[in-house]
Design an enzyme around this catalytic site. Structure first.
Site, mmCIF file in Angstrom:
data_model
loop_
_atom_site.group_PDB
_atom_site.id
_atom_site.type_symbol
_atom_site.label_atom_id
_atom_site.label_comp_id
_atom_site.label_asym_id
_atom_site.label_seq_id
_atom_site.Cartn_x
_atom_site.Cartn_y
_atom_site.Cartn_z
ATOM 1 N N LYS A 196 24.673 37.970 27.967
ATOM 2 C CA LYS A 196 24.451 36.579 28.029
ATOM 3 C C LYS A 196 23.466 36.340 28.793
ATOM 4 C CE LYS A 196 25.532 33.261 25.144
ATOM 5 N NZ LYS A 196 25.807 33.175 23.570
ATOM 6 N N GLY A 217 25.042 20.597 15.675
ATOM 7 C CA GLY A 217 23.683 21.282 16.103
ATOM 8 C C GLY A 217 23.634 22.242 15.132
ATOM 9 N N ASN A 218 22.934 23.244 15.475
ATOM 10 C CA ASN A 218 22.579 24.645 14.428
ATOM 11 C C ASN A 218 23.862 24.834 13.583
ATOM 12 O OD1 ASN A 218 22.311 27.698 14.449
ATOM 13 N ND2 ASN A 218 20.411 26.822 13.655
#
Ligand code: NAD
Length: 428
Positions: A107, A221-222
């Site tokens: 990440k 959001g997405n």
């Protein structure tokens, strides 16, 4: 990232420790898997539009790559911290393992707020991030992707910088690229759709007809938008969603009891998924305090915003009607809240299983990029459904067989797979 009291990495380690004890893992394997293999923390100097130079802090953490190159998104957020990145990298390792794709966990992040940055400044941050890491990431080492507040555009700038440095085309370096520039069909939908594939399977187990269920979602959001779209296609009704209001620096929930309209809300949202309150009111939505999403008397809750959103101080607000929680976000539930959910017998689809659709499709994108041969959208979505459904079934069957909480069952599968790879390589 800003957390109310709980350090996400401490949370990720606590979750790991619990299952390491169930598995009776040996000491060396525990030590290896509790911590990232590698961490990078670096400065990104950027010449701002006003001529000043500002120095941003960037991170990349590679938690484990025993099963394949590290994989994971890059988040732009003003409250990003190394511990958040460590936690998210750790969860990526378990996520790739639970869906059984040959990738490890990584990440990245940059402490910055894209709300206050021009496109050119964001491009410079992307290019600076890659310049610092160009030798430590790549198709065979570590493959980044978008996350909160980063998009296909950011990925393409990063790819361009990587290719300039290495002198060639390396589309397998990064995923979440725009379709037509090395991206995969279906990547935009993948995480939200994946959440709903697992919800669909869980509803079957619970004996519920999806078309008769209701849901409340945190975030717009997405992940949230595509989860809502597919769930509505199954006939379900979403009564509430929420979003962050940049001006007021707080979140709001938007409720419409007969069902929210995604297209209508998208039309009044900014590019970060923040919904305009005044316009929502004009369209007949009730605008409520941010936590209202968790208090809705629905069948399903889908936290799909950020970590640490279902906590000890609000978990009791979950209504007795709720039968299922599907974690679209990473780490939305603190261990304290998780105990309450477990005790109440609410069916939990844990984050690294529920939201694994994104990385599964990223893996498909990487395969297509490396082959330079691209699949039709339906082919991608069918493969995604198959992967998510079989991962869900493996976890739910183990949970049933060994009478484990779903989160623990998912961990048992993942940790076993990663530990096995580490043993087989002779690392421990
Ligand atoms: P996004 O940036 O597209 O959307 C985030 C949404 O959450 C926005 O609508 C924002 O307004 C809202 N939000 C932010 N803070 C909030 C708060 N305190 N209360 C309510 N709403 C708030 O991000 P995304 O890509 O949809 O990711 C959401 C979560 O899903 C994150 O935890 C991310 O790590 C995880 N995730 C994303 C993907 C992916 O493919 N995008 C894959 C796996 C996991």
């Amino acid at each position: 990232m800003a957390t109310k009291g709980v350090n996400p990495f401490a949370m990720a380690q606590a979750q790991f420790d619990k299952v390491a004890a169930i598995l009776d893992l040996d000491e060396a394997t525990r030590e290896l898997l509790r911590w990232p293999l590698r961490e990078y923390s670096f400065a990104i100097p950027v010449r701002m539009d006003d001529g000043r130079t500002k120095v941003f802090r960037g991170f990349r953490v590679q938690h484990n790559d025993a099963r394949g190159p590290a994989k994971g998104g890059i988040r732009f957020h003003p409250q990003e911290t190394l511990d958040t990145v460590r936690a998210l990298a750790t969860w990526m390792t378990w996520k790739c393992a639970v869906v059984d794709i040959p990738l490890g966990g990584g990440k990245g992040g940059v402490i910055c707020d894209p709300h206050n940055l021009s496109q050119r400044e964001q491009e410079q941050i992307c290019r600076g991030w890659v310049r610092q890491l160009a030798r430590n990431v790549g198709p065979l080492q570590d493959v980044p992707a978008p996350d909160v507040m980063t998009s296909a555009q950011h990925m393409l700038w990063m790819l361009d910088e990587y290719e300039r440095i290495h002198g060639g085309h390396f589309p397998g370096f990064i995923t979440g690229k725009p379709v037509g520039a090395g991206g995969s069909q279906g990547r935009t939908e993948a995480t939200g759709y994946g959440v709903v594939y697992t919800i669909r399977e869980a509803l079957k187990l619970l004996g519920l007809d999806a078309a008769k269920t209701t849901a409340s979602v945190q975030g717009f959001g997405n992940v949230s938008q595509y989860a809502i779209r597919l769930y509505q296609q199954l006939g379900g009704t979403v009564t509430c969603c929420s979003s962050w209001d940049q001006g007021d620096q707080t979140s709001y929930a938007f409720r419409k009891k007969d069902g929210i309209d995604v297209d209508q809300l998208v039309a009044i949202s900014d590019r970060f998924g923040g919904i305009d309150k005044a316009k929502a009111k004009d369209l007949g939505y009730e605008v409520l305090p941010g936590d209202a999403w968790i208090e809705e008397p629905v069948d399903i809750l889908i936290p799909a915003a950020l970590e640490n959103q279902v906590r000890g101080d609000n978990v009791e607000k979950i209504q007795p009607t709720v039968k299922l929680i599907a974690e679209g976000a990473n780490g939305p539930t603190t261990p304290e809240a998780d105990q309450v959910i477990h005790r109440r017998g609410i069916y939990m689809i844990p984050d690294f299983l529920a939201n694994a659709g994104g990385v599964t499709c990223s893996y498909f994108e990487q395969v297509q990029s490396n082959l330079n041969f691209y699949w039709e959208k339906q082919e991608v979505l069918t493969k995604l459904d198959t992967a998510m459904t079989s991962a869900f079934k493996a976890v739910s069957e183990l949970a049933e067989k060994r009478k484990l909480y779903m989160r623990d069952a998912a961990y048992v599968i993942s940790i076993n797979r990663v530990a096995q790879a580490c043993h087989d390589r002779g690392w421990v």
